[in-house]
Write a protein that holds these residues in place. Sequence first.
Motif, PDB file in Angstrom:
ATOM      1  N   THR A 195     -14.306 -81.935 -25.104  1.00  0.00           N
ATOM      2  CA  THR A 195     -15.230 -82.900 -25.711  1.00  0.00           C
ATOM      3  C   THR A 195     -16.670 -82.745 -25.225  1.00  0.00           C
ATOM      4  OG1 THR A 195     -13.458 -84.497 -26.040  1.00  0.00           O
ATOM      5  CG2 THR A 195     -15.707 -85.346 -26.116  1.00  0.00           C
ATOM      6  N   THR A 225     -17.402 -84.120 -34.248  1.00  0.00           N
ATOM      7  CA  THR A 225     -16.633 -84.107 -33.002  1.00  0.00           C
ATOM      8  C   THR A 225     -15.169 -84.447 -33.256  1.00  0.00           C
ATOM      9  OG1 THR A 225     -18.609 -84.756 -31.767  1.00  0.00           O
ATOM     10  CG2 THR A 225     -16.501 -85.013 -30.652  1.00  0.00           C
ATOM     11  N   SER A 229     -12.245 -81.951 -32.343  1.00  0.00           N
ATOM     12  CA  SER A 229     -11.251 -82.426 -31.376  1.00  0.00           C
ATOM     13  C   SER A 229      -9.835 -82.322 -31.936  1.00  0.00           C
ATOM     14  CB  SER A 229     -11.555 -83.867 -30.969  1.00  0.00           C
ATOM     15  OG  SER A 229     -12.808 -83.956 -30.316  1.00  0.00           O
TER      16      SER A 229
END
Length: 240
Positions: A195, A225, A229
């Motif tokens: 992350t 993101t 992820s």
Amino acid sequence: MKGLLIAIQFLTRLPTPRLAAVSSAEFAASMRWFPAVGLLVGVIVAAAAWGGGRLDGWSGALLALLLWVGVTGALHLDGLGDIADARGAAHKDRDRMIAVLSDPHVGSFAVVAIVLQLVAKLVLLHALIEAQAFLAIALVPFAARTGPLVWSRWLPDLHTGLGSRFRGAVRIGDLLLWGVLLAAASCWSPALLATPLFLLVWGWWLRCAIGGVSGDGHGAGIEVTESLSLFAALLWLQVA
């Protein structure tokens, strides 16, 4: 606790108790609770994925995606579309780019970016459901919503707007707290360790390509993101 309720009201369409007048300072401080709201969203999405997955993987992925968009009110998808349109207009000049960011109309770049994002999430959710990785799904929205805390401290404001209201609201202690919790969460989903890299890359891109951060930049960053992820979680399952 008021800050958490404000953050829930801002980031989701979930019902909450009615609040009295919210000051600008209270609204800005609610950013400190964004990751907590992300965890709430993640639990809802993962529950939908699990429930729908009892029929088949694609049904679970579709139900999870529909709830993901519905619970958040497509707030971050709107930011992704605006950033895509603005970047598409950037070849002209900076003033044109800022004007496009403020334009409520949706252009072709926005449509393509949003469609690709939804398709990416659908495919990745299906793969993770097939792998029974529901905890990884639940933690993705939490991890992605640590991003605005980092970007608001790091990047200059692109213009005076919603995003600029968060300037100075995030303290070093907030970053440390959520950083520690993110590291702890990686014990259950090790892919979350990627992350910080995703957040840094997005922030670097915003600085170089857009010139700063705005509300749209925060929203688009959360979307990007989340997809990265999900992919990282799937990749981890394949190589672990």
